[in-house]
Design a protein around this motif. Structure first.
Motif, PDB file in Angstrom:
ATOM      1  N   HIS A 178     -10.658  26.658 -51.390  1.00 52.55           N
ATOM      2  CA  HIS A 178      -9.751  26.705 -50.244  1.00 52.55           C
ATOM      3  C   HIS A 178     -10.365  26.022 -49.019  1.00 52.55           C
ATOM      4  O   HIS A 178      -9.723  25.173 -48.388  1.00 52.55           O
ATOM      5  N   VAL A 179     -11.587  26.353 -48.684  1.00 53.45           N
ATOM      6  CA  VAL A 179     -12.239  25.776 -47.509  1.00 53.45           C
ATOM      7  C   VAL A 179     -12.466  24.275 -47.698  1.00 53.45           C
ATOM      8  O   VAL A 179     -12.193  23.471 -46.799  1.00 53.45           O
ATOM      9  N   SER A 180     -12.921  23.885 -48.872  1.00 51.88           N
ATOM     10  CA  SER A 180     -13.209  22.470 -49.125  1.00 51.88           C
ATOM     11  C   SER A 180     -11.942  21.628 -49.124  1.00 51.88           C
ATOM     12  O   SER A 180     -11.918  20.529 -48.552  1.00 51.88           O
ATOM     13  N   SER A 181     -10.899  22.123 -49.752  1.00 51.83           N
ATOM     14  CA  SER A 181      -9.656  21.347 -49.793  1.00 51.83           C
ATOM     15  C   SER A 181      -9.063  21.195 -48.403  1.00 51.83           C
ATOM     16  O   SER A 181      -8.547  20.127 -48.056  1.00 51.83           O
ATOM     17  N   GLN A 182      -9.150  22.239 -47.590  1.00 45.50           N
ATOM     18  CA  GLN A 182      -8.630  22.141 -46.226  1.00 45.50           C
ATOM     19  C   GLN A 182      -9.462  21.171 -45.384  1.00 45.50           C
ATOM     20  O   GLN A 182      -8.919  20.432 -44.558  1.00 45.50           O
ATOM     21  N   ALA A 183     -10.773  21.147 -45.594  1.00 52.09           N
ATOM     22  CA  ALA A 183     -11.637  20.217 -44.852  1.00 52.09           C
ATOM     23  C   ALA A 183     -11.322  18.772 -45.226  1.00 52.09           C
ATOM     24  O   ALA A 183     -11.184  17.911 -44.350  1.00 52.09           O
ATOM     25  N   VAL A 184     -11.181  18.510 -46.513  1.00 57.39           N
ATOM     26  CA  VAL A 184     -10.875  17.150 -46.959  1.00 57.39           C
ATOM     27  C   VAL A 184      -9.486  16.739 -46.477  1.00 57.39           C
ATOM     28  O   VAL A 184      -9.285  15.611 -46.024  1.00 57.39           O
ATOM     29  N   LEU A 185      -8.538  17.648 -46.530  1.00 60.33           N
ATOM     30  CA  LEU A 185      -7.191  17.356 -46.053  1.00 60.33           C
ATOM     31  C   LEU A 185      -7.200  17.033 -44.561  1.00 60.33           C
ATOM     32  O   LEU A 185      -6.545  16.089 -44.112  1.00 60.33           O
ATOM     33  N   ARG A 186      -7.965  17.789 -43.789  1.00 59.51           N
ATOM     34  CA  ARG A 186      -8.058  17.550 -42.341  1.00 59.51           C
ATOM     35  C   ARG A 186      -8.642  16.170 -42.059  1.00 59.51           C
ATOM     36  O   ARG A 186      -8.159  15.443 -41.191  1.00 59.51           O
ATOM     37  N   ILE A 187      -9.678  15.797 -42.790  1.00 56.57           N
ATOM     38  CA  ILE A 187     -10.288  14.475 -42.611  1.00 56.57           C
ATOM     39  C   ILE A 187      -9.299  13.382 -43.013  1.00 56.57           C
ATOM     40  O   ILE A 187      -9.136  12.379 -42.320  1.00 56.57           O
TER      41      ILE A 187
ATOM     42  N   GLU B 231      -6.093  13.424 -42.975  1.00 57.56           N
ATOM     43  CA  GLU B 231      -4.978  13.322 -42.027  1.00 57.56           C
ATOM     44  C   GLU B 231      -5.309  12.460 -40.813  1.00 57.56           C
ATOM     45  O   GLU B 231      -4.423  11.832 -40.252  1.00 57.56           O
ATOM     46  N   VAL B 232      -6.562  12.431 -40.404  1.00 54.88           N
ATOM     47  CA  VAL B 232      -6.909  11.669 -39.203  1.00 54.88           C
ATOM     48  C   VAL B 232      -7.276  10.214 -39.498  1.00 54.88           C
ATOM     49  O   VAL B 232      -7.400   9.419 -38.577  1.00 54.88           O
ATOM     50  N   LEU B 233      -7.440   9.871 -40.775  1.00 53.73           N
ATOM     51  CA  LEU B 233      -7.816   8.501 -41.113  1.00 53.73           C
ATOM     52  C   LEU B 233      -6.593   7.583 -41.142  1.00 53.73           C
ATOM     53  O   LEU B 233      -5.566   7.948 -41.722  1.00 53.73           O
ATOM     54  N   PRO B 234      -6.699   6.404 -40.579  1.00 50.24           N
ATOM     55  CA  PRO B 234      -5.614   5.427 -40.761  1.00 50.24           C
ATOM     56  C   PRO B 234      -5.645   4.887 -42.195  1.00 50.24           C
ATOM     57  O   PRO B 234      -6.699   4.885 -42.840  1.00 50.24           O
ATOM     58  N   GLU B 235      -4.496   4.441 -42.691  1.00 47.36           N
ATOM     59  CA  GLU B 235      -4.409   3.980 -44.087  1.00 47.36           C
ATOM     60  C   GLU B 235      -5.325   2.805 -44.390  1.00 47.36           C
ATOM     61  O   GLU B 235      -5.744   2.637 -45.529  1.00 47.36           O
ATOM     62  N   LYS B 236      -5.641   2.017 -43.409  1.00 49.02           N
ATOM     63  CA  LYS B 236      -6.488   0.842 -43.645  1.00 49.02           C
ATOM     64  C   LYS B 236      -7.979   1.158 -43.564  1.00 49.02           C
ATOM     65  O   LYS B 236      -8.809   0.283 -43.789  1.00 49.02           O
ATOM     66  N   HIS B 237      -8.322   2.399 -43.276  1.00 46.26           N
ATOM     67  CA  HIS B 237      -9.730   2.785 -43.182  1.00 46.26           C
ATOM     68  C   HIS B 237     -10.366   2.730 -44.578  1.00 46.26           C
ATOM     69  O   HIS B 237      -9.750   3.122 -45.562  1.00 46.26           O
ATOM     70  N   PRO B 238     -11.614   2.247 -44.682  1.00 45.04           N
ATOM     71  CA  PRO B 238     -12.273   2.155 -46.000  1.00 45.04           C
ATOM     72  C   PRO B 238     -12.396   3.504 -46.730  1.00 45.04           C
ATOM     73  O   PRO B 238     -12.471   3.538 -47.950  1.00 45.04           O
ATOM     74  N   SER B 239     -12.412   4.613 -46.014  1.00 48.31           N
ATOM     75  CA  SER B 239     -12.556   5.926 -46.650  1.00 48.31           C
ATOM     76  C   SER B 239     -11.228   6.573 -47.003  1.00 48.31           C
ATOM     77  O   SER B 239     -11.206   7.646 -47.604  1.00 48.31           O
ATOM     78  N   TRP B 240     -10.121   5.963 -46.645  1.00 51.84           N
ATOM     79  CA  TRP B 240      -8.808   6.573 -46.862  1.00 51.84           C
ATOM     80  C   TRP B 240      -8.537   6.818 -48.349  1.00 51.84           C
ATOM     81  O   TRP B 240      -8.133   7.898 -48.746  1.00 51.84           O
ATOM     82  N   LYS B 241      -8.785   5.820 -49.188  1.00 48.47           N
ATOM     83  CA  LYS B 241      -8.527   5.969 -50.622  1.00 48.47           C
ATOM     84  C   LYS B 241      -9.444   7.031 -51.240  1.00 48.47           C
ATOM     85  O   LYS B 241      -9.010   7.822 -52.080  1.00 48.47           O
TER      86      LYS B 241
END
Length: 128
Positions: free
Chosen positions: A86-95, A97-107
């Motif tokens: 639960h904590v890990s999935s929410q942390a990854v989801l939060r990160i 959400e703030v990334l633009p689609e063109k960011h290298p880490s988005w995928k």
């Protein structure tokens, strides 16, 4: 309260990936591969600005000392696995959400979100 992205992802690594049920094993193995230090370093450190932070509430930060206290207490391993999920999935989801689609880490974060979603479906079977 602001916590750096590294602290959030550090929690993911510290807690580890333990699997007991057969349905969890493959998903946690895939997550473990995705959360290897080299991949986290590449996607979550090298591709982020130096002072980049994601705002989180105090209650959203899971510290290793709290896990030790829970593990020494009366909390079962299955409950600890679910808490980690639960904590890990929410942390990854939060990160994610703030990334633009063109960011290298988005995928990379999108793939992590998909793996956590699949693991969540496995956990929902057990909780019923």
């Amino acid at each position: 309260m602001q916590q750096g992205y590294a602290a959030v992802l550090c929690v993911l690594a510290v807690l580890g990936l333990e699997a007991a049920a057969l349905g969890e094993c493959e998903l946690t193995r895939l997550l473990q591969d995705k959360l290897q230090y080299e991949m986290r370093l590449q996607y979550m450190k090298h591709y982020f600005p130096i002072d980049y932070t994601v705002q989180v509430q105090y209650e959203e930060v899971l510290r290793p000392s709290n896990i030790t206290r829970l593990r020494n207490g009366t909390v079962s391993e299955a409950a600890l696995r679910y808490l980690w999920f639960h904590v890990s999935s929410q942390a990854v989801l939060r990160i994610h959400e703030v990334l633009p689609e063109k960011h290298p880490s988005w995928k990379y974060t999108q793939e992590l979100c998909q793996l956590f979603d699949a693991l969540g479906k496995e956990y929902s079977k057990y909780r019923q």
